[in-house]
Design a protein around this motif. Structure first.
Motif, PDB file in Angstrom:
ATOM      1  N   SER A  66      -8.749 -35.181 -47.697  1.00 53.16           N
ATOM      2  CA  SER A  66      -7.262 -35.444 -48.134  1.00 53.16           C
ATOM      3  C   SER A  66      -5.896 -35.532 -47.622  1.00 53.16           C
ATOM      4  O   SER A  66      -4.990 -35.913 -47.934  1.00 53.16           O
ATOM      5  CB  SER A  66      -7.516 -34.640 -49.548  1.00 53.16           C
ATOM      6  OG  SER A  66      -9.073 -35.643 -50.461  1.00 53.16           O
ATOM      7  N   ALA A  67      -6.322 -33.809 -46.657  1.00 53.77           N
ATOM      8  CA  ALA A  67      -4.753 -33.869 -46.469  1.00 53.77           C
ATOM      9  C   ALA A  67      -4.009 -35.029 -45.316  1.00 53.77           C
ATOM     10  O   ALA A  67      -3.144 -35.414 -45.419  1.00 53.77           O
ATOM     11  CB  ALA A  67      -5.021 -32.438 -45.844  1.00 53.77           C
ATOM     12  N   ALA A  68      -5.237 -35.113 -44.586  1.00 54.54           N
ATOM     13  CA  ALA A  68      -4.780 -36.019 -44.173  1.00 54.54           C
ATOM     14  C   ALA A  68      -4.619 -37.318 -44.568  1.00 54.54           C
ATOM     15  O   ALA A  68      -3.323 -38.624 -44.439  1.00 54.54           O
ATOM     16  CB  ALA A  68      -5.744 -37.115 -43.046  1.00 54.54           C
ATOM     17  N   GLN A  69      -4.907 -37.921 -45.609  1.00 59.84           N
ATOM     18  CA  GLN A  69      -4.459 -39.012 -46.423  1.00 59.84           C
ATOM     19  C   GLN A  69      -3.312 -38.906 -47.027  1.00 59.84           C
ATOM     20  O   GLN A  69      -2.576 -40.171 -47.224  1.00 59.84           O
ATOM     21  CB  GLN A  69      -5.976 -39.639 -46.980  1.00 59.84           C
ATOM     22  CG  GLN A  69      -7.557 -40.140 -46.029  1.00 59.84           C
ATOM     23  CD  GLN A  69      -8.396 -39.708 -47.001  1.00 59.84           C
ATOM     24  OE1 GLN A  69      -8.244 -39.786 -48.586  1.00 59.84           O
ATOM     25  NE2 GLN A  69      -9.593 -40.171 -46.455  1.00 59.84           N
ATOM     26  N   THR A  70      -2.949 -38.161 -47.543  1.00 55.72           N
ATOM     27  CA  THR A  70      -2.613 -37.913 -48.644  1.00 55.72           C
ATOM     28  C   THR A  70      -1.331 -37.037 -48.630  1.00 55.72           C
ATOM     29  O   THR A  70      -1.006 -36.495 -49.348  1.00 55.72           O
ATOM     30  CB  THR A  70      -2.757 -37.507 -50.117  1.00 55.72           C
ATOM     31  OG1 THR A  70      -3.159 -36.424 -50.116  1.00 55.72           O
ATOM     32  CG2 THR A  70      -4.041 -38.465 -51.333  1.00 55.72           C
ATOM     33  N   ALA A  71      -0.733 -36.925 -47.686  1.00 56.57           N
ATOM     34  CA  ALA A  71      -0.122 -35.868 -46.256  1.00 56.57           C
ATOM     35  C   ALA A  71      -0.072 -34.585 -47.612  1.00 56.57           C
ATOM     36  O   ALA A  71       0.778 -34.151 -48.324  1.00 56.57           O
ATOM     37  CB  ALA A  71       0.919 -36.567 -46.403  1.00 56.57           C
ATOM     38  N   GLN A  72      -0.854 -33.459 -47.587  1.00 60.09           N
ATOM     39  CA  GLN A  72      -0.819 -32.406 -48.083  1.00 60.09           C
ATOM     40  C   GLN A  72      -1.586 -31.178 -47.502  1.00 60.09           C
ATOM     41  O   GLN A  72      -1.915 -31.432 -46.664  1.00 60.09           O
ATOM     42  CB  GLN A  72      -1.646 -32.462 -49.461  1.00 60.09           C
ATOM     43  CG  GLN A  72      -3.378 -32.662 -49.267  1.00 60.09           C
ATOM     44  CD  GLN A  72      -3.895 -32.601 -50.807  1.00 60.09           C
ATOM     45  OE1 GLN A  72      -3.122 -33.014 -51.704  1.00 60.09           O
ATOM     46  NE2 GLN A  72      -5.595 -33.028 -50.398  1.00 60.09           N
ATOM     47  N   ALA A  83       2.597 -34.373 -50.658  1.00 58.17           N
ATOM     48  CA  ALA A  83       4.139 -35.466 -50.503  1.00 58.17           C
ATOM     49  C   ALA A  83       3.725 -36.574 -51.347  1.00 58.17           C
ATOM     50  O   ALA A  83       2.629 -37.139 -50.740  1.00 58.17           O
ATOM     51  CB  ALA A  83       4.120 -36.094 -48.775  1.00 58.17           C
ATOM     52  N   VAL A  84       4.077 -37.043 -52.359  1.00 58.31           N
ATOM     53  CA  VAL A  84       4.209 -38.020 -52.605  1.00 58.31           C
ATOM     54  C   VAL A  84       4.916 -39.189 -52.409  1.00 58.31           C
ATOM     55  O   VAL A  84       5.685 -39.532 -51.831  1.00 58.31           O
ATOM     56  CB  VAL A  84       3.966 -38.104 -54.585  1.00 58.31           C
ATOM     57  CG1 VAL A  84       2.846 -37.438 -54.415  1.00 58.31           C
ATOM     58  CG2 VAL A  84       5.024 -37.541 -54.566  1.00 58.31           C
ATOM     59  N   ALA A  85       4.772 -40.697 -53.243  1.00 60.25           N
ATOM     60  CA  ALA A  85       5.287 -41.810 -53.414  1.00 60.25           C
ATOM     61  C   ALA A  85       7.015 -42.105 -53.091  1.00 60.25           C
ATOM     62  O   ALA A  85       7.225 -40.560 -53.661  1.00 60.25           O
ATOM     63  CB  ALA A  85       4.958 -42.556 -53.945  1.00 60.25           C
ATOM     64  N   ASP A  86       7.307 -42.711 -52.618  1.00 66.17           N
ATOM     65  CA  ASP A  86       9.365 -42.225 -53.334  1.00 66.17           C
ATOM     66  C   ASP A  86       9.650 -41.369 -52.154  1.00 66.17           C
ATOM     67  O   ASP A  86      11.544 -40.461 -52.719  1.00 66.17           O
ATOM     68  CB  ASP A  86       9.852 -42.944 -53.931  1.00 66.17           C
ATOM     69  CG  ASP A  86       9.009 -44.042 -54.780  1.00 66.17           C
ATOM     70  OD1 ASP A  86       9.433 -45.190 -53.841  1.00 66.17           O
ATOM     71  OD2 ASP A  86       8.831 -43.631 -55.690  1.00 66.17           O
ATOM     72  N   GLY A  87       8.919 -40.503 -51.401  1.00 66.79           N
ATOM     73  CA  GLY A  87      10.199 -39.677 -49.854  1.00 66.79           C
ATOM     74  C   GLY A  87       9.846 -37.975 -51.089  1.00 66.79           C
ATOM     75  O   GLY A  87      10.710 -37.625 -51.034  1.00 66.79           O
ATOM     76  N   LYS A  88       9.054 -38.213 -51.775  1.00 64.07           N
ATOM     77  CA  LYS A  88       9.196 -37.035 -53.130  1.00 64.07           C
ATOM     78  C   LYS A  88       7.406 -35.866 -52.682  1.00 64.07           C
ATOM     79  O   LYS A  88       6.599 -36.542 -51.905  1.00 64.07           O
ATOM     80  CB  LYS A  88       8.552 -37.289 -54.337  1.00 64.07           C
ATOM     81  CG  LYS A  88      10.113 -38.106 -54.988  1.00 64.07           C
ATOM     82  CD  LYS A  88       9.879 -38.716 -56.224  1.00 64.07           C
ATOM     83  CE  LYS A  88      11.657 -39.046 -56.963  1.00 64.07           C
ATOM     84  NZ  LYS A  88      11.655 -39.602 -58.064  1.00 64.07           N
ATOM     85  N   THR A  96      12.701 -35.247 -55.013  1.00 59.58           N
ATOM     86  CA  THR A  96      12.612 -35.406 -53.600  1.00 59.58           C
ATOM     87  C   THR A  96      13.335 -34.471 -53.125  1.00 59.58           C
ATOM     88  O   THR A  96      13.001 -33.028 -53.314  1.00 59.58           O
ATOM     89  CB  THR A  96      14.209 -36.487 -53.678  1.00 59.58           C
ATOM     90  OG1 THR A  96      14.934 -37.204 -55.091  1.00 59.58           O
ATOM     91  CG2 THR A  96      14.904 -36.263 -52.561  1.00 59.58           C
ATOM     92  N   LEU A  97      12.290 -34.519 -51.495  1.00 57.11           N
ATOM     93  CA  LEU A  97      11.448 -34.058 -49.873  1.00 57.11           C
ATOM     94  C   LEU A  97      12.986 -33.863 -49.373  1.00 57.11           C
ATOM     95  O   LEU A  97      13.915 -35.010 -49.174  1.00 57.11           O
ATOM     96  CB  LEU A  97      11.050 -34.811 -49.051  1.00 57.11           C
ATOM     97  CG  LEU A  97      10.462 -34.243 -47.813  1.00 57.11           C
ATOM     98  CD1 LEU A  97       9.933 -33.007 -48.621  1.00 57.11           C
ATOM     99  CD2 LEU A  97       9.603 -35.043 -47.358  1.00 57.11           C
TER     100      LEU A  97
END
Length: 178
Positions: free
Chosen positions: A28-34, A65-70, A142-143
């Motif tokens: 999942s990390a590869a798909q959702t940047a975790q 990491a989630v949508a909108d740079g968060k 915000t990241l």
């Protein structure tokens, strides 16, 4: 002897379950940047009193990491109860079971600072289902790319009928995400 054989089987099953969870987390990390912790300290078999079945517990801790740079912290409580044919699979297992998930940041080379946290009460869920999972997410922030980010968590649970009171389980945090 029979109980020891069951316990050895349970330990093996828990190891397989944890490896399966970690493989899914890594995929999942590869798909959702975790990034998620693969620490063995985040899994345990908990012996329960009386006719309550033993519990297999694992709690991977992540930062994602989630949508909108968060970015947010994430802890997923996975559980299963070992049915040895003599346990009451419908019995109340925990008086309380809470996970506190933390999102932490640091300047490179610095120390972790808690950005935010969330406590989730998993008691009803874990008492209702013999096998399932529950994810506790911090609010997203915000990241800041100048910082390194990690997810961490602590579980506090009280086993029904053991008379020992709350047990605090400090989990190993996730690897850093830059």
């Amino acid at each position: 002897m029979h109980k020891n054989l069951l316990r050895a089987s349970a330990v093996g099953a828990a190891a397989v379950a944890v490896c399966g969870v970690l493989s899914v987390s890594q995929a999942s990390a590869a798909q959702t940047a975790q990034t998620c912790s693969t620490a063995g300290a985040n899994a345990r078999i908990q012996v329960m009193p009386g006719i309550i079945p033993e519990a297999q517990l694992s709690v991977p801790t992540c930062v994602e990491a989630v949508a909108d740079g968060k970015v947010r912290g994430k802890a997923t409580v996975n559980w299963g109860f070992i049915n040895d044919g003599q346990s009451d699979m419908t019995s109340k297992r925990f008086t309380s079971f809470k996970v506190t998930t933390r999102l932490e940041s640091r300047a490179p080379g610095g120390t972790d600072v808690v950005v935010n946290s969330k406590t989730c009460d998993v008691t009803a869920n874990i008492n209702a289902a013999p096998e399932s999972s529950f994810t506790c997410l911090t609010p997203a922030v915000t990241l800041d790319p100048a910082k390194q980010w990690s997810g961490d968590a602590t579980v506090v649970y009280d086993i029904e009928g053991d008379g020992k009171g709350p047990i605090t389980w400090q989990l190993t945090g996730s690897p850093l995400m830059s």
